[in-house]
Design a protein around this motif. Structure first.
Motif, mmCIF file in Angstrom:
data_model
loop_
_atom_site.group_PDB
_atom_site.id
_atom_site.type_symbol
_atom_site.label_atom_id
_atom_site.label_comp_id
_atom_site.label_asym_id
_atom_site.label_seq_id
_atom_site.Cartn_x
_atom_site.Cartn_y
_atom_site.Cartn_z
ATOM 1 N N ILE A 1 -7.693 51.883 -18.234
ATOM 2 C CA ILE A 1 -7.891 50.698 -17.386
ATOM 3 C C ILE A 1 -6.672 50.488 -16.484
ATOM 4 C CG2 ILE A 1 -8.042 48.166 -17.420
ATOM 5 C CD1 ILE A 1 -9.836 48.533 -19.962
ATOM 6 N N ALA A 2 -5.484 50.661 -17.040
ATOM 7 C CA ALA A 2 -4.256 50.480 -16.255
ATOM 8 C C ALA A 2 -4.175 51.500 -15.115
ATOM 9 C CB ALA A 2 -3.035 50.593 -17.156
ATOM 10 N N ILE A 3 -4.525 52.759 -15.389
ATOM 11 C CA ILE A 3 -4.485 53.795 -14.348
ATOM 12 C C ILE A 3 -5.562 53.536 -13.301
ATOM 13 C CG2 ILE A 3 -4.806 56.270 -13.877
ATOM 14 C CD1 ILE A 3 -3.601 56.762 -16.713
ATOM 15 N N ARG A 4 -6.755 53.132 -13.744
ATOM 16 C CA ARG A 4 -7.868 52.889 -12.810
ATOM 17 C C ARG A 4 -7.561 51.772 -11.814
ATOM 18 N NH1 ARG A 4 -12.694 55.174 -12.776
ATOM 19 N NH2 ARG A 4 -13.312 56.519 -14.492
ATOM 20 N N ARG A 5 -6.607 50.916 -12.128
ATOM 21 C CA ARG A 5 -6.212 49.860 -11.180
ATOM 22 C C ARG A 5 -5.652 50.437 -9.879
ATOM 23 N NH1 ARG A 5 -3.606 46.674 -15.887
ATOM 24 N NH2 ARG A 5 -5.391 45.475 -16.622
ATOM 25 N N PHE A 6 -5.199 51.686 -9.935
ATOM 26 C CA PHE A 6 -4.628 52.345 -8.764
ATOM 27 C C PHE A 6 -5.662 53.157 -7.979
ATOM 28 C CE2 PHE A 6 -1.083 51.637 -11.638
ATOM 29 C CZ PHE A 6 -0.161 51.059 -10.792
ATOM 30 N N VAL B 1 -9.821 60.880 -12.966
ATOM 31 C CA VAL B 1 -8.693 59.986 -12.708
ATOM 32 C C VAL B 1 -7.472 60.413 -13.526
ATOM 33 C CG1 VAL B 1 -9.132 58.123 -14.373
ATOM 34 C CG2 VAL B 1 -8.069 57.596 -12.216
ATOM 35 N N LEU B 2 -7.677 60.854 -14.757
ATOM 36 C CA LEU B 2 -6.542 61.337 -15.560
ATOM 37 C C LEU B 2 -5.948 62.613 -14.969
ATOM 38 C CD1 LEU B 2 -7.517 60.800 -19.292
ATOM 39 C CD2 LEU B 2 -5.644 59.748 -18.017
ATOM 40 N N THR B 3 -6.812 63.515 -14.535
ATOM 41 C CA THR B 3 -6.344 64.768 -13.951
ATOM 42 C C THR B 3 -5.517 64.505 -12.698
ATOM 43 O OG1 THR B 3 -8.195 66.013 -14.863
ATOM 44 C CG2 THR B 3 -7.081 66.973 -12.977
ATOM 45 N N ALA B 4 -6.014 63.651 -11.820
ATOM 46 C CA ALA B 4 -5.280 63.327 -10.597
ATOM 47 C C ALA B 4 -3.936 62.674 -10.928
ATOM 48 C CB ALA B 4 -6.117 62.408 -9.706
ATOM 49 N N CYS B 5 -3.946 61.771 -11.874
ATOM 50 C CA CYS B 5 -2.720 61.087 -12.275
ATOM 51 C C CYS B 5 -1.701 62.074 -12.852
ATOM 52 C CB CYS B 5 -3.059 59.996 -13.287
ATOM 53 S SG CYS B 5 -1.627 59.052 -13.826
ATOM 54 N N LEU B 6 -2.171 62.964 -13.724
ATOM 55 C CA LEU B 6 -1.262 63.934 -14.334
ATOM 56 C C LEU B 6 -0.755 64.955 -13.317
ATOM 57 C CD1 LEU B 6 -3.047 64.449 -17.756
ATOM 58 C CD2 LEU B 6 -0.892 63.232 -17.312
ATOM 59 N N TRP B 7 -1.602 65.355 -12.383
ATOM 60 C CA TRP B 7 -1.174 66.273 -11.313
ATOM 61 C C TRP B 7 -0.044 65.635 -10.517
ATOM 62 C CZ3 TRP B 7 -4.320 67.202 -6.240
ATOM 63 C CH2 TRP B 7 -3.758 68.250 -5.502
ATOM 64 N N ARG B 8 -0.235 64.390 -10.166
ATOM 65 C CA ARG B 8 0.770 63.652 -9.391
ATOM 66 C C ARG B 8 2.063 63.471 -10.203
ATOM 67 N NH1 ARG B 8 2.076 58.215 -8.097
ATOM 68 N NH2 ARG B 8 2.773 58.096 -5.941
ATOM 69 N N CYS B 9 1.938 63.027 -11.455
ATOM 70 C CA CYS B 9 3.126 62.807 -12.303
ATOM 71 C C CYS B 9 3.868 64.106 -12.588
ATOM 72 C CB CYS B 9 2.716 62.136 -13.613
ATOM 73 S SG CYS B 9 2.198 60.427 -13.410
ATOM 74 N N ARG B 10 3.120 65.173 -12.818
ATOM 75 C CA ARG B 10 3.732 66.486 -13.075
ATOM 76 C C ARG B 10 4.540 66.932 -11.857
ATOM 77 N NH1 ARG B 10 2.285 71.889 -12.046
ATOM 78 N NH2 ARG B 10 2.967 73.324 -13.667
ATOM 79 N N THR B 11 3.968 66.727 -10.679
ATOM 80 C CA THR B 11 4.661 67.108 -9.443
ATOM 81 C C THR B 11 5.949 66.318 -9.291
ATOM 82 O OG1 THR B 11 2.564 67.704 -8.398
ATOM 83 C CG2 THR B 11 4.443 67.285 -6.938
ATOM 84 N N ASP C 1 3.339 64.834 -0.149
ATOM 85 C CA ASP C 1 2.181 63.938 -0.142
ATOM 86 C C ASP C 1 1.788 63.504 -1.553
ATOM 87 O OD1 ASP C 1 2.066 63.951 2.599
ATOM 88 O OD2 ASP C 1 0.329 65.289 2.735
ATOM 89 N N LEU C 2 1.842 64.428 -2.490
ATOM 90 C CA LEU C 2 1.495 64.060 -3.869
ATOM 91 C C LEU C 2 2.443 63.005 -4.420
ATOM 92 C CD1 LEU C 2 0.452 67.251 -5.858
ATOM 93 C CD2 LEU C 2 -0.921 65.248 -5.341
ATOM 94 N N CYS C 3 3.710 63.149 -4.106
ATOM 95 C CA CYS C 3 4.712 62.222 -4.639
ATOM 96 C C CYS C 3 4.726 60.876 -3.917
ATOM 97 C CB CYS C 3 6.104 62.850 -4.551
ATOM 98 S SG CYS C 3 6.315 64.304 -5.614
ATOM 99 N N ASN C 4 4.435 60.875 -2.626
ATOM 100 C CA ASN C 4 4.600 59.661 -1.826
ATOM 101 C C ASN C 4 3.313 58.905 -1.537
ATOM 102 O OD1 ASN C 4 7.378 60.073 -1.680
ATOM 103 N ND2 ASN C 4 7.180 61.361 0.118
ATOM 104 N N LYS C 5 2.208 59.601 -1.521
ATOM 105 C CA LYS C 5 0.940 58.915 -1.250
ATOM 106 C C LYS C 5 0.390 58.337 -2.547
ATOM 107 C CE LYS C 5 -0.415 61.348 2.918
ATOM 108 N NZ LYS C 5 -1.492 62.117 3.589
ATOM 109 N N PRO C 6 -0.501 57.362 -2.439
ATOM 110 C CA PRO C 6 -1.061 56.745 -3.650
ATOM 111 C C PRO C 6 -1.943 57.719 -4.442
ATOM 112 C CG PRO C 6 -1.845 55.619 -1.646
ATOM 113 C CD PRO C 6 -0.956 56.735 -1.219
ATOM 114 N N LEU C 7 -2.264 57.319 -5.654
ATOM 115 C CA LEU C 7 -3.092 58.132 -6.554
ATOM 116 C C LEU C 7 -4.393 58.566 -5.892
ATOM 117 C CD1 LEU C 7 -3.655 59.317 -9.371
ATOM 118 C CD2 LEU C 7 -4.585 57.072 -10.004
ATOM 119 N N GLY C 8 -4.952 57.729 -5.045
ATOM 120 C CA GLY C 8 -6.211 58.053 -4.372
ATOM 121 C C GLY C 8 -6.154 59.357 -3.597
ATOM 122 N N HIS C 9 -4.983 59.716 -3.077
ATOM 123 C CA HIS C 9 -4.829 60.984 -2.344
ATOM 124 C C HIS C 9 -5.143 62.165 -3.257
ATOM 125 C CE1 HIS C 9 -3.121 64.138 0.157
ATOM 126 N NE2 HIS C 9 -2.327 64.472 -0.855
#
Length: 146
Positions: free
Chosen positions: A14-19, A32-42, A89-97
């Motif tokens: 729920i907390a991640i989905r807020r983004f 949503v988890l995959t995108a979040c982890l891809w971004r965080c890993r980067t 872009d992964l680091c600076n753009k929002p999770l939606g990217h």
């Protein structure tokens, strides 16, 4: 590098989905988890901002064929679509990217895509795909053989 396990319960999801932007709310929990982890890993790897970062998601392509694959066919019907973004872009753009790129790559898997990949594998002799700066994920919890 170090391996770690992370558990995401309903509160964390729920907390991640807020983004997640409104137009992408139809995404699955896996997406949503995959995108979040891809971004965080980067972000954690801190690569050169111009480096291309990739996410490859295994996709069950059995449902993409018309006519359907015959009953009892147990061969592979898996696609490996890849989304690419610069580290910047992964680091600076929002999770939606990241989420939009991942969802687009997965939605591109069609029967034509599968036939094209098959042709490529035959013509090029099963070339290896790059694993440099690639995060490979799969979700086999919902796969069923029809």
């Amino acid at each position: 590098m170090e391996r770690r396990s992370f558990f995401f319960g309903p509160t964390q999801i729920i907390a991640i989905r807020r983004f997640v932007p409104t137009h992408l709310q139809i995404c699955s929990t896996f997406e949503v988890l995959t995108a979040c982890l891809w971004r965080c890993r980067t972000i954690a790897l801190n690569p050169n901002p111009e480096d291309e970062m990739r996410i490859t998601c295994l996709v069950n392509a059995r449902s993409k064929f018309n006519p359907p694959l015959p009953l009892g066919y147990y061969g592979n019907a898996v696609a490996l679509p890849t989304a690419i973004s610069t580290a910047r872009d992964l680091c600076n753009k929002p999770l939606g990217h990241a989420l939009e790129l991942e969802m687009k790559a997965k939605s591109d898997v069609t029967e034509e895509y599968m036939r094209s990949v098959t042709d490529l594998l035959v013509i090029k002799g099963r070339p290896h795909f790059t694993t440099a700066r690639t995060y490979i994920v799969s979700d086999v919890t919902c796969w069923r053989i029809n």
